[in-house]
Design an enzyme around this catalytic site. Structure first.
Site, short mmCIF file in Angstrom:
data_model
loop_
_atom_site.label_atom_id
_atom_site.label_comp_id
_atom_site.label_asym_id
_atom_site.label_seq_id
_atom_site.Cartn_x
_atom_site.Cartn_y
_atom_site.Cartn_z
N SER A 53 0.82 -1.20 0.00
CA SER A 53 0.00 0.00 0.00
C SER A 53 0.86 1.25 0.00
CB SER A 53 -0.91 0.01 1.24
OG SER A 53 -1.80 -1.09 1.24
N GLY B 219 -3.01 -0.47 -3.96
CA GLY B 219 -1.86 0.06 -3.23
C GLY B 219 -1.31 1.35 -3.78
N GLY C 261 -8.24 1.65 -3.35
CA GLY C 261 -9.13 2.14 -2.29
C GLY C 261 -8.72 3.52 -1.86
N CYS D 56 -5.04 9.23 26.61
CA CYS D 56 -4.04 9.01 27.66
C CYS D 56 -2.91 8.12 27.13
CB CYS D 56 -4.70 8.39 28.88
SG CYS D 56 -3.67 8.44 30.35
N GLU D 57 -2.24 8.60 26.10
CA GLU D 57 -1.13 7.90 25.46
C GLU D 57 -0.13 8.92 24.95
OE1 GLU D 57 -0.49 4.67 24.96
OE2 GLU D 57 -2.37 3.84 25.74
N TYR E 197 -8.82 4.88 5.65
CA TYR E 197 -8.26 4.19 6.81
C TYR E 197 -8.30 4.98 8.12
CZ TYR E 197 -6.69 1.03 3.20
OH TYR E 197 -6.68 0.18 2.13
#
Length: 481
Positions: free
Chosen positions: A238, A274, A318, A391-392, A421
Site C-alpha cells: 500500500s 496500493g 481504495g 491518555c497515550e 483508513y
C-alpha cells in the site's frame, strides 16, 4: 507565540519551513479546497466554520464530487490502458479504505465493482443494493458462515487464501449445488517500498500462497467441480509510488500464469491496488494514467515474451479513490511550548480527537499535514506537533508541521488526506465516541454515518443500571441480543 529560531534543527529533513503557514498544498487537499476572503477554509464550497457549527468536531468530511470524479478517472485510465492491448479491465473499489452504504452507491454508480473482506463489509455492500456478481471477497480467514453467505447471494468471485479454505468452500458449493468463480492469492516476493505492515507480497506473512506452492493449490481447485478457477491475484502493498514494483511483480506472476495455462484457461489477472496519495507537500504520487499504462504495458510485454495471450486485468484501488477527498476537522483545546535539548523547542497543539479517529500515525508512523481552517495568520510559523486527547504519549495526529505561532484554543484545525483508513480504523479508546461522517456535494452537506454519543457506548454495557440507560437499551433488558 513567535517561532523558535532553533526549531528548524529538530524538524524532519523533508519538512520545509514556509514563509507563512496558510498555504494549502495542491496535491494534498481536495481539489476544490480553498480559502474565502476571510481566510476560512472552504470544502466543497462550504466554510469549515459552518460545518463545525452544524455538526461539531471532530468531524470527518468527504467531498462526494471528488470521490466520484476520481472513481471515473481511475476506471477510464485502466480501461484505456487495457484496451490498447485488446483486453478489458475491471476496477474494484477496495472497501476497507472507507465503507458505508453511500460510498458503495457512489462508486458503483460510477462503474466500479467493490471488494470486501469480511461478512460485515459484504453486508454493507448488499445493504447498499450492490449487484453481488460485481463483488469480490478477500480475506485470509473467511469463516464458513461468511463463505456460505457469499455463495448464497451469488458473489462474483472469492479470492482463495489457503488450502483449508479450498476445502471449506468446496463443501459449501457442493451442498448448494452451486458453481463459484475463484482466484488464488499469490505472493510474488516483490517487497513494496512501504512500511513493513503495509507490504503484503513477501513470503513471511499471513496472506496467500508462495509462487512455489501455488501450482499444487490450483491443481486441487481444478479437481473440485464446484470451483471455477478464473485466475491469479497479487497485491504487493500500500501507499506505493511509481510502477517499478508492479512491473517486477507482473513478471513473476505472468511466469506462473503461463505455467498454469497448461492445465486450463486463466481469463483474469488481478494485480491489486496500493496506489499512493500525497499526505505531505513533498509526496509525489504517480498519476493514475501513468500507473495504469505502465502496469498494463508490463503485463503485455511479459505475455509477449512467453508467447501467451494477455489476460483481462483487474485492480483494487481504495486509498487512491477516497483518500484525498477526506478532511478531518478538529478544535484546538490547548497549546504548550515544550523546551527540548540543545535550546530547541516544539509547540504541542492538542485537539479534541486523536488516535481514536486516526490511528495511522501510531500504527505506521504515517505522516499527515495540517492547517488552521477558521482563519489565516501572519504570525511566524512554529514547528508544531498536533496531538490528541487520549491518555497515550503516542497519541499523535500530525507528527511535524509548521503552523502559525499564534494558534490558540478555539481555532479550527483541518487535517487533509484522511478519507482512507481513518474512519475504518477508528475506535472508542478512552470511551471517546466516533465522529460523524459528512458528505459534501453541490454545495450541500449531509450526514452519511451518524456520530456516536457517550449514551451509545453506555447502552452496550450491561452493567449500567437500567435507569441510567437510554430508553431503547433499557427496554431490551433480559432479552436475547
Amino acid at each position: 507565540m513567535s517561532a523558535d529560531p532553533h526549531s528548524r534543527s529538530v524538524a524532519p529533513a523533508w519538512l520545509e519551513r514556509p514563509a507563512h503557514a496558510n498555504r494549502l498544498a495542491p496535491a494534498v487537499w481536495p481539489e476544490r479546497a480553498t480559502r474565502d476572503d476571510d481566510g476560512v477554509l472552504e470544502l466543497g464550497g462550504i466554510p469549515a466554520t459552518a460545518l463545525r457549527e452544524r455538526f461539531g468536531t471532530p468531524l470527518y468530511v468527504l467531498d462526494e464530487d471528488e470521490v466520484r470524479a476520481t472513481a471515473r478517472r481511475t476506471l477510464e485510465a485502466f480501461r484505456a490502458a487495457a484496451a490498447r492491448h485488446g483486453v478489458q479491465a475491471r476496477v474494484y473499489y477496495a472497501g476497507k479504505a472507507f465503507l458505508s452504504t453511500e460510498m458503495v452507491r457512489w462508486v458503483t454508480e460510477e462503474g466500479l465493482a467493490v471488494d470486501v473482506c469480511t461478512g460485515g463489509e459484504l453486508a454493507v455492500a448488499l445493504a447498499a443494493g450492490a449487484d453481488p456478481s460485481r463483488l469480490g471477497f478477500h480475506g485470509n480467514n473467511k469463516s464458513s458462515a461468511e463463505l456460505e453467505r457469499a455463495v448464497e447471494v451469488g458473489i462474483g468471485s472469492i479470492v482463495i487464501d489457503s488450502l483449508i479454505e479450498i476445502e471449506r468452500l468446496a463443501a459449501i458449493v457442493e451442498r448448494r449445488g452451486a458453481t463459484q468463480p475463484v482466484l488464488l492469492r499469490v505472493n510474488s516476493g516483490v517487497h513494496a517500498e512501504t512500511h513493513e505492515f503495509l507490504a503484503t507480497a513477501h513470503e513471511d506473512q499471513k496472506f496467500g500462497f508462495t509462487l512455489a506452492d501455488a501450482p499444487a493449490a490450483v491443481a486441487r481447485i481444478r479437481e473440485l467441480p464446484g470451483l471455477e478457477f478464473v485466475g491469479l491475484h497479487c497485491h504487493i502493498g500500500s501507499q506505493i509510488f511509481g510502477t517499478a514494483g508492479f512491473e517486477e511483480s507482473a513478471a513473476r506472476i505472468v511466469e506462473l500464469h503461463a505455467e498454469l495455462l497448461q492445465g486450463g484457461e486463466l481469463p483474469v489477472l488481478n494485480l491489486g491496488g496500493g496506489f499512493g496519495i500525497a499526505y505531505t507537500s513533498v509526496d509525489d504520487p504517480t498519476p493514475i494514467e501513468t500507473l495504469a499504462a505502465g502496469i498494463a504495458d508490463a503485463v503485455a510485454r511479459q505475455c509477449e515474451v512467453r508467447g501467451i495471450p494477455m489476460p483481462h486485468l483487474a485492480f483494487e484501488p481504495g486509498r487512491a479513490i477516497v483518500g484525498r477527498a477526506g478532511v478531518t476537522l478538529y478544535e484546538v483545546g490547548t497549546t504548550k511550548p515544550v523546551a527540548l535539548d540543545g535550546g530547541h523547542s516544539r509547540l504541542y497543539v492538542s485537539v479534541d480527537g486523536g488516535m481514536s479517529d486516526n490511528p495511522r500515525p501510531a500504527l505506521y508512523g504515517a505522516q499527515f499535514s495540517a492547517r488552521i481552517a477558521s482563519r489565516t495568520s501572519d504570525a511566524e510559523p512554529a514547528l508544531a506537533r498536533v496531538v490528541g486527547k487520549h491518555c497515550e504519549s503516542g497519541d499523535v495526529v500530525v507528527d511535524a508541521e509548521y503552523l502559525p505561532g499564534d494558534i490558540a484554543p478555539g481555532d479550527l484545525l483541518a487535517v487533509p488526506a484522511t478519507g482512507a483508513y481513518c474512519f475504518s480504523l477508528s475506535s472508542n479508546y478512552n470511551y471517546v465516541p466516533r465522529p460523524p461522517v459528512v458528505a459534501l456535494r453541490g454545495g450541500r452537506a449531509r450526514v452519511i454515518v451518524r456520530g456516536e454519543t457517550v449514551e451509545d457506548l453506555l447502552a452496550r454495557d450491561v452493567g449500567v443500571p437500567a435507569s441510567a440507560r437510554p430508553l431503547d437499551a433499557a427496554s431490551t433488558e433480559g432479552t436475547d441480543q
